[in-house]
Design a protein around this motif. Sequence first.
Motif, PDB file in Angstrom:
ATOM      1  N   SER A  52       0.801  -1.220   0.000  1.00 49.42           N
ATOM      2  CA  SER A  52       0.000   0.000   0.000  1.00 49.42           C
ATOM      3  C   SER A  52       0.835   1.271   0.000  1.00 49.42           C
ATOM      4  CB  SER A  52      -0.939   0.013   1.209  1.00 49.42           C
ATOM      5  OG  SER A  52      -1.835  -1.066   1.143  1.00 49.42           O
ATOM      6  N   ALA A  53       1.849   1.306   0.858  1.00 53.13           N
ATOM      7  CA  ALA A  53       2.657   2.522   0.982  1.00 53.13           C
ATOM      8  C   ALA A  53       3.331   2.890  -0.334  1.00 53.13           C
ATOM      9  CB  ALA A  53       3.698   2.348   2.077  1.00 53.13           C
ATOM     10  N   ARG A  54       3.742   1.870  -1.088  1.00 54.94           N
ATOM     11  CA  ARG A  54       4.429   2.123  -2.358  1.00 54.94           C
ATOM     12  C   ARG A  54       3.454   2.483  -3.473  1.00 54.94           C
ATOM     13  NH1 ARG A  54       5.660  -1.200  -6.681  1.00 54.94           N
ATOM     14  NH2 ARG A  54       4.908  -3.044  -5.561  1.00 54.94           N
ATOM     15  N   MET A  55       2.343   1.786  -3.567  1.00 56.14           N
ATOM     16  CA  MET A  55       1.425   1.964  -4.689  1.00 56.14           C
ATOM     17  C   MET A  55       0.343   3.010  -4.442  1.00 56.14           C
ATOM     18  SD  MET A  55       0.926  -1.920  -6.053  1.00 56.14           S
ATOM     19  CE  MET A  55       2.250  -2.745  -6.951  1.00 56.14           C
ATOM     20  N   ASN A  56       0.024   3.255  -3.184  1.00 58.38           N
ATOM     21  CA  ASN A  56      -1.003   4.243  -2.858  1.00 58.38           C
ATOM     22  C   ASN A  56      -0.599   5.000  -1.601  1.00 58.38           C
ATOM     23  OD1 ASN A  56      -3.365   5.712  -2.702  1.00 58.38           O
ATOM     24  ND2 ASN A  56      -4.579   4.039  -1.867  1.00 58.38           N
ATOM     25  N   PRO A  57       0.431   5.848  -1.705  1.00 54.85           N
ATOM     26  CA  PRO A  57       0.968   6.524  -0.520  1.00 54.85           C
ATOM     27  C   PRO A  57      -0.018   7.469   0.160  1.00 54.85           C
ATOM     28  CG  PRO A  57       1.899   7.456  -2.529  1.00 54.85           C
ATOM     29  CD  PRO A  57       1.160   6.206  -2.928  1.00 54.85           C
ATOM     30  N   SER A  58      -1.026   7.948  -0.561  1.00 51.90           N
ATOM     31  CA  SER A  58      -1.973   8.898   0.021  1.00 51.90           C
ATOM     32  C   SER A  58      -3.189   8.220   0.639  1.00 51.90           C
ATOM     33  CB  SER A  58      -2.455   9.892  -1.049  1.00 51.90           C
ATOM     34  OG  SER A  58      -3.113   9.217  -2.096  1.00 51.90           O
ATOM     35  N   GLY A  59      -3.261   6.881   0.555  1.00 51.25           N
ATOM     36  CA  GLY A  59      -4.418   6.159   1.074  1.00 51.25           C
ATOM     37  C   GLY A  59      -4.407   6.048   2.588  1.00 51.25           C
ATOM     38  N   HIS A  60      -5.590   5.716   3.141  1.00 50.04           N
ATOM     39  CA  HIS A  60      -5.706   5.590   4.593  1.00 50.04           C
ATOM     40  C   HIS A  60      -6.304   4.251   5.009  1.00 50.04           C
ATOM     41  CE1 HIS A  60      -5.566  10.013   4.007  1.00 50.04           C
ATOM     42  NE2 HIS A  60      -4.881   9.984   5.119  1.00 50.04           N
ATOM     43  N   GLY A  61      -6.610   3.387   4.052  1.00 49.02           N
ATOM     44  CA  GLY A  61      -7.166   2.097   4.394  1.00 49.02           C
ATOM     45  C   GLY A  61      -8.637   2.141   4.756  1.00 49.02           C
ATOM     46  N   LEU A  62      -9.371   3.110   4.218  1.00 51.43           N
ATOM     47  CA  LEU A  62     -10.797   3.226   4.514  1.00 51.43           C
ATOM     48  C   LEU A  62     -11.687   2.841   3.336  1.00 51.43           C
ATOM     49  CD1 LEU A  62     -11.035   6.542   6.582  1.00 51.43           C
ATOM     50  CD2 LEU A  62     -11.571   4.242   7.367  1.00 51.43           C
ATOM     51  N   GLY A  63     -11.146   2.849   2.128  1.00 55.44           N
ATOM     52  CA  GLY A  63     -11.961   2.639   0.939  1.00 55.44           C
ATOM     53  C   GLY A  63     -12.714   1.325   0.935  1.00 55.44           C
ATOM     54  N   LEU A  64     -12.016   0.214   1.143  1.00 56.51           N
ATOM     55  CA  LEU A  64     -12.660  -1.090   1.102  1.00 56.51           C
ATOM     56  C   LEU A  64     -13.610  -1.288   2.280  1.00 56.51           C
ATOM     57  CD1 LEU A  64      -9.715  -3.350  -0.110  1.00 56.51           C
ATOM     58  CD2 LEU A  64     -11.727  -2.606  -1.410  1.00 56.51           C
ATOM     59  N   ALA A  65     -13.296  -0.698   3.412  1.00 56.91           N
ATOM     60  CA  ALA A  65     -14.208  -0.768   4.559  1.00 56.91           C
ATOM     61  C   ALA A  65     -15.513  -0.051   4.221  1.00 56.91           C
ATOM     62  CB  ALA A  65     -13.559  -0.135   5.790  1.00 56.91           C
ATOM     63  N   LEU A  66     -15.403   1.084   3.561  1.00 55.32           N
ATOM     64  CA  LEU A  66     -16.589   1.839   3.138  1.00 55.32           C
ATOM     65  C   LEU A  66     -17.385   1.047   2.109  1.00 55.32           C
ATOM     66  CD1 LEU A  66     -18.356   4.361   2.956  1.00 55.32           C
ATOM     67  CD2 LEU A  66     -16.672   5.352   1.389  1.00 55.32           C
ATOM     68  N   ALA A  67     -16.688   0.449   1.137  1.00 48.96           N
ATOM     69  CA  ALA A  67     -17.365  -0.339   0.103  1.00 48.96           C
ATOM     70  C   ALA A  67     -18.143  -1.493   0.723  1.00 48.96           C
ATOM     71  CB  ALA A  67     -16.344  -0.864  -0.899  1.00 48.96           C
ATOM     72  N   GLN A  68     -17.521  -2.203   1.653  1.00 53.43           N
ATOM     73  CA  GLN A  68     -18.191  -3.327   2.294  1.00 53.43           C
ATOM     74  C   GLN A  68     -19.408  -2.859   3.097  1.00 53.43           C
ATOM     75  OE1 GLN A  68     -16.451  -5.427   5.718  1.00 53.43           O
ATOM     76  NE2 GLN A  68     -16.621  -7.313   4.526  1.00 53.43           N
ATOM     77  N   ASP A  69     -19.277  -1.720   3.767  1.00 46.34           N
ATOM     78  CA  ASP A  69     -20.379  -1.171   4.553  1.00 46.34           C
ATOM     79  C   ASP A  69     -21.568  -0.842   3.652  1.00 46.34           C
ATOM     80  OD1 ASP A  69     -21.583  -0.146   6.983  1.00 46.34           O
ATOM     81  OD2 ASP A  69     -21.261   1.843   6.147  1.00 46.34           O
ATOM     82  N   ILE A  70     -21.293  -0.220   2.511  1.00 41.72           N
ATOM     83  CA  ILE A  70     -22.363   0.152   1.575  1.00 41.72           C
ATOM     84  C   ILE A  70     -23.055  -1.092   1.034  1.00 41.72           C
ATOM     85  CG2 ILE A  70     -22.852   1.160  -0.690  1.00 41.72           C
ATOM     86  CD1 ILE A  70     -20.574   3.167  -0.124  1.00 41.72           C
ATOM     87  N   VAL A  71     -22.269  -2.087   0.610  1.00 39.32           N
ATOM     88  CA  VAL A  71     -22.842  -3.308   0.044  1.00 39.32           C
ATOM     89  C   VAL A  71     -23.690  -4.048   1.080  1.00 39.32           C
ATOM     90  CG1 VAL A  71     -22.325  -5.566  -0.953  1.00 39.32           C
ATOM     91  CG2 VAL A  71     -21.046  -3.559  -1.692  1.00 39.32           C
TER      92      VAL A  71
END
Length: 213
Positions: free
Chosen positions: A165-184
């Motif tokens: 994650s740090a190398r490929m998405n340095p600006s991420g916070h690890g919330l995207g997939l948690a949000l996606a799962q919550d919505i689904v």
Amino acid sequence: NASHQLRTPLATMQAEIDVALRDKKLSTAGAREVLHSNLEEIGRLRALSDQLLKLTRTGDADYEKTFDLTTVVKRFAATNKKRYNLALAGDIKRKACVVGDAVLIEEVLKILCENAHQYSEGKQVAVGYGVGRSSVKVSVTDLGPGMSQAEQTRVFDRFYRGKDSARMNPSGHGLGLALAQDIVSRHDGSLALKSKPGKGTTFTVCLSLSNSV
């Protein structure tokens, strides 16, 4: 976890500003460097606050509307084809009515395609679409590094970030997939994951149809 994620960029900004203010020989170039660095940290804070707001707002959405998921997927793919290097295939001519919030489902597609695009480092992202008798599935497949079994068990945890994650998405916070799962899950659907190290990753959203198609 959220407090820690907020404190880290704030601490970085404070340290840089403190050092700059104590430097009596600070040049214009040096000051500009500090400002640029601070702008990057502000961008990370803004992205984090946006995702935290989205997490809290999912509870206020209208989940009682019926919409055609095929239309949503086709529109999203057409709009973001170049941005994410998308290739859409499947039952894109069949209507698929589901009950829920179309905007939030589109947010799920955005999260999955954004992740796939980043982790496949610009390679083509495949979006599959299938309409069954009682459900509809949307899959997003990347050609990235894949995930170990241990990573797969934690990938939907809030603030979790895998080894790449740090190398490929340095600006991420690890919330995207948690949000996606919550919505689904709020749409009474499922979000499944299949991945192998070195062989890419596939996320599949499954939603129930509101009637037979």
